[in-house]
Enzyme design. Structure first.
Site, short mmCIF file in Angstrom:
data_model
loop_
_atom_site.label_atom_id
_atom_site.label_comp_id
_atom_site.label_asym_id
_atom_site.label_seq_id
_atom_site.Cartn_x
_atom_site.Cartn_y
_atom_site.Cartn_z
N GLU A 115 0.95 -1.30 0.20
CA GLU A 115 0.43 -0.05 -0.11
C GLU A 115 1.11 1.16 -0.48
OE1 GLU A 115 -2.75 -0.68 3.36
OE2 GLU A 115 -3.88 -1.35 1.44
N GLU B 295 -4.04 -10.67 0.43
CA GLU B 295 -5.18 -10.36 1.11
C GLU B 295 -6.46 -10.79 0.62
OE1 GLU B 295 -4.62 -7.60 3.48
OE2 GLU B 295 -2.39 -6.91 2.61
C1 GAL Z 1 -5.19 -4.20 3.73
C2 GAL Z 1 -3.55 -3.49 4.52
C3 GAL Z 1 -3.39 -4.30 5.64
C4 GAL Z 1 -4.61 -4.00 6.80
C5 GAL Z 1 -5.77 -4.69 5.95
C6 GAL Z 1 -6.78 -4.74 7.54
O1 GAL Z 1 -5.51 -2.90 3.08
O2 GAL Z 1 -2.66 -4.25 3.50
O3 GAL Z 1 -2.73 -4.09 6.47
O4 GAL Z 1 -4.74 -3.02 7.22
O5 GAL Z 1 -6.32 -3.88 4.46
O6 GAL Z 1 -6.85 -5.29 8.71
#
Ligand code: GAL
Length: 956
Positions: A418, A488
């Site tokens: 990010e 993620e």
């Molecule tokens: C993503 C980010 C993580 C964390 C997650 C939400 O956007 O890369 O670091 O913030 O969301 O828990």
């Protein structure tokens, strides 16, 4: 390099990575060269600003006798019982004004002092290097009064040459650590801000002729079965691998037959690099990672990541992890079928990667880089798109790659997280590709994949992932040629994540989809004397993101949450399927490399949830991707009771990560269904004064509410549609999709009124008519409770008819009632094994279980709906038996759903004098909307006319 007496702290706000440190090189824990750990108690002084104190403390002879002490490795804000400030949690907001590279004047600064003697056997010749494995966020270092330099890059190693400065005794190591620096702009990861020397500090002897940097190239040719080894070394020497009869000069390639390394078969060969002055142990894994035919292939095969994002976390020590904790993480991952880790969002302690090599996990090693807070200003001034910062970015890339390049487990370098897009990222990718062509480059933030070898996204919906799988998602030409991963997904905040089985099915359907990484491994709760575990806001931070920091598959104490148990089942490497009625099941090997010879298959039938004995089932040692139909033994006659088959795949022998008998996978199916209990409505309700008696129950004659059932006092029995909303129900504030938790509360489903419309006693039933609805709304649920009995059994049939224009699903639909608190300490039930909801029920194994009442409570750090057991056929507690027609969801807790809803921490929940039971006909899905999509429509609890029954009796 001389002792300055100025207080200038300009370096803190300098965009450069620092001065004085040695060039980065490969990291190793031990060699035959001496080393001295400088971990332990250090003298400590905290100042409010970067330049409050001069640097006279670094001089020899300085008296720090009145300073406090801290433990190194450690974060000062987690020590000193609050005397050294507090942690701050923000997700992406910088907790200081955004004016790069400037930082606030209030800049907590910790001066650390350590006086040490050299061990007696410390060699008198050669040099020495002082290594810092991690300091947040900026440090200036002196040894014996001489300044060595200063550095930034919190989760990266920095070494300084100190040989000429060392003395046999009374060496004074002084380190000034600033919480905020220009580097903080590059470290805006979603986690606690925790200053300190949080990784090891080590003094390394460097004999004449010691090893410098070296690069182990160990590839595998799957067409020949041969590995090629070449160790490039700054200092010439020899490389030996006794098991392979290898003894060659550095720089010289050698090709021999080998067993390859993979996450499933982590074969490591012990070797040694011998330079004129040092012997360095090597652990060599042969494997080749390529991008071929649009796929990520290792040793010739496409792999499927079943991964997790891992932040380093310990509830007392923060990011200062010891080896025992790191090993616990790896063992837990292996035992739950995970095969991959993304080191979100920085290189982990280097020892963690040794463990990944040893036990077998694919690693996406991520650089210590995130500039997420710049999104608040449309990414203006983003350091990754500003040439002045590029040296710092390249320094970070090099420190990661050089440190970790000799780990076979690392298959991807990730540029960071990010950080938007920009030339700095491109420069990093170019440098990495040039330095190491044996691995691929990852970065999620650039959807055009300009710099990357994989198309990576986070939290894409099932539908979008499916489109990507079918390659109809569009995007640039380059992107369309690339494989896809979800770096993620499945946001494991609180209860959940839901829907991961559905993702897995999609991943397995399309070749282009190479799996994903659940967000995230562990809840970052901080042990707190009053609150249990603290989260954002609990330290009075002016900006914070609450419990968004508690979104892991394991709780802060590393107990697996139901989410991890679910994930284990969803990604199991063996599929055991079939309806069992044909007398066979289909077993499929879902590994990428291993055959099934390391597993033993155990089979059993159960009647009414009780196994009738276990047998070994012979399953061929299928190769990856192969399936076989396996015949099952004949089933017993259940005589009206339900008959199930269960096949479990267990480790046949002890492995490094799991004992013999450890369950890897399982399948289950129905051979014969149960016959629901029939109740003849032969008993008549008998009215006497204020009570009505019907079979084994009494009712309040005016309200029709049950007072006793089977001899137990019953209170408050009524329809219940509310659940203490989960983090995934509530969703994240920035989500523009419908967030049902918010709509439910807006509509008032947490404050339903129950209007009594009539109590009718007829020959064969007691019927209570009600309307259940929230104030201020036209919607309602006409609810009829019909009680019948044959004199022994008592049946309740609940009929629900919606009225008005319902535009939301319901959180839950069922009844709840209270029993005296001492009714039972445990429950015996036939149903699903652990917590489950409609889209988190893959791991729910049918059987008879006897959890304690308190074990039915899942301790989510922020309390919320939890603990439901799915598919319950019957449950018994305190002499009361409850059978469902159809099966129901069972929950029991020592507080009401309203109390659960109001609680902010676990310590807000205290048992009352009532045991509250929920018997639900339906539950709404969980989804992942705390940072992703909500439940899929098939898991909605749609409002529609519904009828369901329970039969109450005294247990036999
Ligand atoms: C993503 C980010 C993580 C964390 C997650 C939400 O956007 O890369 O670091 O913030 O969301 O828990």
């Amino acid at each position: 390099m001389s002792l300055r007496t100025t207080t200038s702290a300009d370096y803190v706000e300098d965009v450069s990575p620092g001065t004085g440190a040695l060039a980065p090189r490969a990291w190793y824990a031990v060699s035959d060269a001496k080393s001295l750990s400088l971990n332990g108690d250090w003298r400590f002084r905290l100042s409010a600003t970067a330049d409050a104190e001069d640097d006279s403390f670094a001089a020899q002879g300085y008296d720090a006798g009145d300073w406090a002490e801290v433990t190194v490795p450690g974060h000062w804000v987690l020590q000193g019982d609050g005397a050294f400030g507090s942690p701050i949690y923000t997700n992406h907001l910088y907790p200081f004004p955004v004016d790069p590279p400037r930082v606030p004047t209030e800049n907590p600064t910790g001066d650390h002092l350590r006086v040490f003697d050299l061990p007696e056997d410390w060699p008198g010749d050669g040099g020495a290097v002082l290594r810092f494995d991690g300091v947040e966020s900026c440090a200036r270092v002196w040894l014996n009064g001489t300044e060595l330099g200063e550095f930034k890059g919190s989760r990266l190693p920095h070494e300084f040459a100190v040989g000429q400065l060392l003395k046999p005794a009374q060496n004074v190591l002084a380190v000034r650590v600033h919480q905020w620096s220009a580097g903080s702009y590059l470290e805006d990861q979603d986690q606690w801000w925790l200053p300190g020397i949080f990784r090891d500090v080590t003094l390394l002897h460097r004999p004449a002729g010691a090893a410098g940097d070296f690069f182990v190239h160990a590839s595998y040719d799957h067409t020949t079965g041969e590995g090629t080894l070449r160790v490039d070394s700054d200092v010439d020497g020899r490389v030996s691998v006794p098991a392979l009869d290898i003894d060659v000069a550095t720089g010289e390639p050698v090709t021999v037959p080998v067993e390859p390394w993979s996450a499933e078969t982590p074969k490591l060969y012990d070797g040694e690099l011998v330079t004129p002055g040092e012997r360095v142990p090597l652990r060599i894994g042969f494997r080749t990672v390529v991008l071929e035919d649009g796929l990520i292939k290792v040793n010739g095969r496409a792999i499927l990541f079943k991964g997790v994002n891992r932040h380093e976390w310990h509830p007392e020590k923060g990011r200062a992890l010891d080896l025992v904790t790191m090993r616990e993480d790896v063992l837990l991952m292996k035992r739950h079928n995970l095969n991959a880790v993304r080191t979100s969002h920085y290189p982990p302690h280097p020892a963690f990667l040794d463990l990944c090599d040893e036990y077998g996990l694919w690693v996406v090693d991520e650089c210590d880089l995130e500039t997420h807070g710049f999104t608040e200003q449309a990414w203006r001034d983003n350091p990754v798109d500003d040439d002045r910062w590029t040296p710092a970015l390249l320094d970070r890339a090099a420190r990661m790659v050089e440190r970790d390049k000799n780990h076979p487990s690392v298959v991807f370098w990730s540029l960071g997280n990010e950080a938007g897009t920009g030339r700095g990222l491109t420069a990093m990718a170019e440098w990495i590709h040039g330095r190491d062509s044996s691995r691929l480059v990852h970065y999620e933030g650039d959807w055009n994949c300009r710099d990357t070898d994989v198309y990576s996204r986070m939290y894409a919906s099932h539908e979008e992932v499916e489109r990507i799988g079918r390659a109809v998602d569009g995007g640039t030409h380059k992107r369309r040629q690339l494989p896809f991963i979800q770096c993620e997904y499945g946001h494991a905040m609180g209860n959940g994540p839901g829907g991961i089985a559905d993702y897995q099915q999609i991943f397995e359907r399309y070749e282009r989809l190479q799996g994903g990484f659940i967000w995230e491994w562990i809840d970052h709760g901080i042990t707190h004397p009053e609150l249990g575990y603290a989260y954002g806001g609990d330290f009075g931070e002016e900006l914070h993101d609450g419990n968004f920091v508690c979104d892991g598959l394991i709780f802060p104490d590393r107990q697996p949450s139901p989410g991890l148990v679910e994930y284990k089942k969803v990604i199991e490497p063996v599929r055991i399927e079939g309806d069992g009625t044909g007398g066979t099941v289909r077993v499929t090997n879902a590994y990428d490399f291993a055959d099934l010879s390391h597993l033993r298959f155990e089979f059993s039938h159960s009647v009414d949830g009780l196994p009738t004995g276990a047998h070994t089932l012979t399953v061929p040692a299928l190769a990856p991707g192969e399936s076989a139909e396996v015949k099952l033994p004949a089933a017993p006659d259940g005589q009206g009771e339900e008959v199930l088959w269960t096949v479990r795949a267990l480790l046949a022998e002890d492995t490094p990560w799991g004992p013999k008998g450890h369950e890897v996978a399982w399948g289950q199916g129905t051979v014969a269904p149960r016959t629901p209990v029939a109740v003849a409505a032969s008993a008549r309700p008998v009215r006497e004064e204020r009570l009505i008696t019907l079979g084994p129950a009494t009712f309040d004659a005016r309200s029709g509410a049950p007072r006793t059932i089977c001899g137990l006092d019953v209170s408050g029995l009524r329809l219940d549609v509310w659940r203490a909303t989960t983090d995934n129900d509530d969703g994240a504030s920035w989500q523009d999709d419908t967030r049902y938790g918010v709509l439910w509360r807006g509509l008032g489903l947490h404050r339903m009124r129950h209007r009594l419309d009539g109590v009718e006693s007829t020959d064969d039933a007691l019927t209570v008519r009600t309307r259940v609805a929230p104030a201020a709304a036209e919607v309602g649920l006409r609810t009829v409770y019909r009680w019948t009995s044959d004199g022994t059994l008592l049946k309740l049939t609940v009929s629900v008819t919606p009225e008005g224009d319902w535009t939301v699903p319901l959180p839950r639909l069922g009844i709840r009632f209270g029993l005296p608190a001492d009714t039972a300490r445990e429950v015996l039930y036939f149903g699903g094994s652990g917590e489950a909801y409609p889209d988190t029920r893959a791991a729910s194994m049918l059987g008879q279980w006897t959890p304690g009442i308190d074990d039915l409570h899942t301790p989510y750090v922020r309390p919320q709906e939890n603990g439901a057991r799915a598919d319950v056929r019957w449950a018994e507690l305190g002499g009361l038996r409850i059978e469902g027609d159809p099966e129901f969801w069972f929950s029991a807790r020592r507080w009401t759903n309203e109390q659960l809803d109001a609680a902010r921490h676990l310590t807000d929940l205290t048992p009352g004098d009532t045991l509250w039971i929920n018997l639900d006909h339906g539950q709404h899905g969980i989804g992942s909307q705390s940072c992703g999509p909500g439940p899929l429509p098939q898991y909605f609890l749609t409002v529609e006319p519904t009828e369901f029954s329970f039969v109450f009796s005294v247990t036999e």
